[in-house]
Design a protein around this motif. Structure first.
Motif, short mmCIF file in Angstrom:
data_model
loop_
_atom_site.label_atom_id
_atom_site.label_comp_id
_atom_site.label_asym_id
_atom_site.label_seq_id
_atom_site.Cartn_x
_atom_site.Cartn_y
_atom_site.Cartn_z
N LEU A 105 4.08 -13.39 12.42
CA LEU A 105 3.80 -12.72 13.76
C LEU A 105 3.32 -13.68 14.71
CD1 LEU A 105 2.32 -8.99 12.92
CD2 LEU A 105 4.77 -9.75 13.79
N ARG A 106 2.37 -14.48 14.18
CA ARG A 106 1.85 -15.48 15.13
C ARG A 106 2.75 -16.66 15.57
NH1 ARG A 106 -4.13 -15.66 11.49
NH2 ARG A 106 -4.92 -14.08 12.86
N ALA A 107 3.61 -16.87 14.59
CA ALA A 107 4.64 -17.81 14.80
C ALA A 107 5.73 -17.39 16.04
CB ALA A 107 5.71 -18.18 13.50
N TYR A 108 5.64 -16.17 16.19
CA TYR A 108 6.45 -15.61 17.12
C TYR A 108 5.43 -15.19 18.50
CZ TYR A 108 10.09 -15.11 13.67
OH TYR A 108 10.74 -15.64 12.49
N GLY A 109 4.45 -15.42 18.46
CA GLY A 109 3.50 -15.27 19.53
C GLY A 109 3.07 -13.77 19.59
N ILE A 110 3.42 -12.97 18.59
CA ILE A 110 3.24 -11.56 18.65
C ILE A 110 1.73 -11.16 18.26
CG2 ILE A 110 3.74 -9.36 17.72
CD1 ILE A 110 6.60 -10.32 17.48
N ASP A 111 0.98 -10.58 18.84
CA ASP A 111 -0.39 -10.37 18.63
C ASP A 111 -0.55 -8.69 18.08
OD1 ASP A 111 -3.19 -10.54 18.26
OD2 ASP A 111 -3.69 -10.16 20.43
N LYS A 112 -1.06 -8.88 16.61
CA LYS A 112 -1.28 -7.62 16.21
C LYS A 112 -2.89 -7.80 15.08
CE LYS A 112 2.58 -5.29 16.94
NZ LYS A 112 2.64 -4.31 18.00
N THR A 113 -3.47 -6.75 15.34
CA THR A 113 -4.91 -6.86 14.63
C THR A 113 -4.72 -6.48 13.43
OG1 THR A 113 -5.32 -4.31 15.02
CG2 THR A 113 -6.04 -5.79 16.81
N SER A 114 -5.58 -6.77 12.45
CA SER A 114 -5.63 -6.60 11.29
C SER A 114 -5.30 -5.04 10.83
CB SER A 114 -6.83 -7.16 10.16
OG SER A 114 -7.89 -6.61 10.65
N VAL A 115 -6.05 -4.10 11.66
CA VAL A 115 -5.98 -2.65 11.40
C VAL A 115 -4.47 -2.19 11.59
CG1 VAL A 115 -6.71 -0.50 12.34
CG2 VAL A 115 -8.32 -2.54 12.26
N GLN A 116 -3.67 -2.87 12.41
CA GLN A 116 -2.23 -2.57 12.67
C GLN A 116 -1.43 -3.09 11.52
OE1 GLN A 116 -2.36 -4.25 16.81
NE2 GLN A 116 -1.12 -2.64 17.32
N LEU A 117 -1.83 -3.56 10.57
CA LEU A 117 -0.96 -4.09 9.43
C LEU A 117 -1.24 -3.35 8.17
CD1 LEU A 117 -0.89 -8.04 10.08
CD2 LEU A 117 0.40 -6.35 10.95
N LEU A 118 -0.22 -2.58 7.63
CA LEU A 118 -0.61 -2.02 6.46
C LEU A 118 0.21 -2.34 5.14
CD1 LEU A 118 0.54 1.49 8.34
CD2 LEU A 118 -1.63 0.58 8.29
N ALA A 119 -0.77 -2.65 4.14
CA ALA A 119 0.08 -3.11 3.03
C ALA A 119 0.71 -2.27 2.28
CB ALA A 119 -1.28 -3.76 2.19
N VAL A 120 2.15 -2.40 1.88
CA VAL A 120 2.96 -1.40 1.34
C VAL A 120 3.55 -2.41 0.21
CG1 VAL A 120 4.93 0.16 1.35
CG2 VAL A 120 3.10 0.14 3.41
N HIS A 121 3.05 -2.25 -0.94
CA HIS A 121 4.02 -3.31 -2.05
C HIS A 121 4.30 -2.60 -3.10
CE1 HIS A 121 -0.28 -3.30 -3.46
NE2 HIS A 121 -0.67 -3.83 -2.48
N GLN A 122 4.66 -3.40 -4.28
CA GLN A 122 5.25 -2.76 -5.50
C GLN A 122 3.98 -1.99 -6.24
OE1 GLN A 122 6.82 -5.52 -8.43
NE2 GLN A 122 5.12 -6.80 -7.87
N HIS A 123 2.88 -2.26 -5.86
CA HIS A 123 1.85 -1.92 -6.75
C HIS A 123 1.15 -0.51 -6.00
CE1 HIS A 123 1.93 -5.09 -9.45
NE2 HIS A 123 1.70 -5.94 -8.55
N ASN A 124 1.52 -0.32 -4.72
CA ASN A 124 0.87 0.87 -4.15
C ASN A 124 1.96 1.48 -3.23
OD1 ASN A 124 1.47 -0.67 -1.85
ND2 ASN A 124 -0.61 -0.18 -1.02
N GLU A 125 3.05 1.16 -3.61
CA GLU A 125 4.34 1.66 -2.72
C GLU A 125 4.40 3.37 -2.74
OE1 GLU A 125 8.92 0.76 -1.96
OE2 GLU A 125 8.05 0.36 -3.99
N ALA A 126 4.11 3.89 -3.64
CA ALA A 126 3.90 5.59 -3.52
C ALA A 126 3.07 6.17 -2.75
CB ALA A 126 3.96 5.97 -5.08
N GLU A 127 1.67 5.73 -2.81
CA GLU A 127 0.73 6.23 -2.13
C GLU A 127 0.66 5.67 -0.65
OE1 GLU A 127 -1.25 3.27 -4.96
OE2 GLU A 127 0.27 4.69 -4.98
N ALA A 128 0.99 4.50 -0.46
CA ALA A 128 1.20 3.88 0.85
C ALA A 128 2.28 4.45 1.63
CB ALA A 128 1.25 2.37 0.80
#
Length: 282
Positions: free
Chosen positions: A37-60
């Protein structure tokens, strides 16, 4: 939505627009996505980023659904390419749809279509047209050998994916396919992109030719087999003959009886023989 697989310039204008508008971004790796996002000049706070990966995909996925039900706009990205294909995302999409909500695709970069577009590996005949996406083969030797044995009789182009630390093992497993043409595409769209096409039997030697050749993520394309009029009977005949006769004799007789290509039958018989699990193999 799809993100670049290497070259940052491969992002779409639509993707940039959606990333800017999104209330939150579900992503495979929050640190990787923040850098993107920073490479494209897009500003998002860490709160706005939600981790959804193979280990937590169902609950996330449930947390994302709750946000959507509250009226939030959520974008989902994987680390590179199109999510939900070989990367996490399938469960998230299924959960969103099950909740009666819409999941909108944003097309873009994909290592699969990128490799296919340059390899000339998709035939247009009735028998071997199209391609089969097989993704990552099993890690265990016996299971991988069995998977390669099945792919040996697949007439269409087959698309495989592999990580750098396992590409040598995959190359060795595929070498039993003999003369079948294989394209290795690594580091696609990056600075050290390399695309090489050669017979399957030469893959291990090619990789060993330079330590650089084992680096980066790989797309591996098994080119279509040579056209044949065989309807499957030749393989059945070959298998029966192999139970009673030496390999070369069985191949010769199967070719004479069925009219199938002797070279094709020989490669198949060899793949069956070499692909058989060894005693005690894990």
């Amino acid at each position: 939505m799809a993100t670049p697989i290497g070259n940052l310039a491969d992002i779409t204008l639509r993707a940039l627009h959606v990333l800017q508008l999104a209330d939150a971004i579900a992503c495979e790796d929050t640190r990787h996505t923040q850098a993107l996002l920073r490479a494209y000049g897009i500003d998002k706070t860490s709160v706005q980023l939600l981790a959804v990966h193979q280990h937590n995909e169902a609950e996330a996925a449930l947390a994302v659904v709750q946000r959507l039900q509250q009226g939030q706009r959520i974008a989902y990205v994987s680390d590179a390419g199109t999510p939900g294909v070989s990367d996490p995302g399938a469960r998230l999409v299924a959960a969103v749809q099950a909740a009666g909500l819409r999941a909108l695709p944003l097309p873009g970069a994909s290592s699969i279509t990128t490799a296919l577009s340059v390899a000339g590996a998709v035939a247009h005949s009735t028998e071997s047209g199209g391609f089969l996406f097989a993704g990552f083969l099993p890690v265990k030797h016996a299971e991988r050998a069995a998977a390669v044995q099945q792919l040996a009789s697949e007439p269409r182009c087959v698309v495989l994916l592999e990580a750098p630390h396992r590409i040598g093992e995959l190359a060795q497993a595929l070498s039993i396919l003999g003369d079948r043409t294989v394209t290795l595409a690594r580091e696609l769209t990056k600075q050290f992109e390399e695309i090489a096409t050669q017979p399957a039997r030469d893959l291990p030697a090619w990789l060993e030719g330079s330590p650089q050749r084992s680096r980066g993520e790989f797309v591996v394309l098994l080119h279509p087999t040579a056209p044949t009029t065989d309807d499957g009977d030749s393989l059945r005949v070959l298998r029966l003959l192999l139970q009673e006769l030496p390999l070369k004799t069985a191949v010769r007789l199967a070719a004479e009886v069925t009219g199938a290509s002797r070279n094709s039958l020989y490669d198949t018989a060899l793949a069956w023989k070499r692909g058989a699990p060894e005693s005690g193999d894990e």
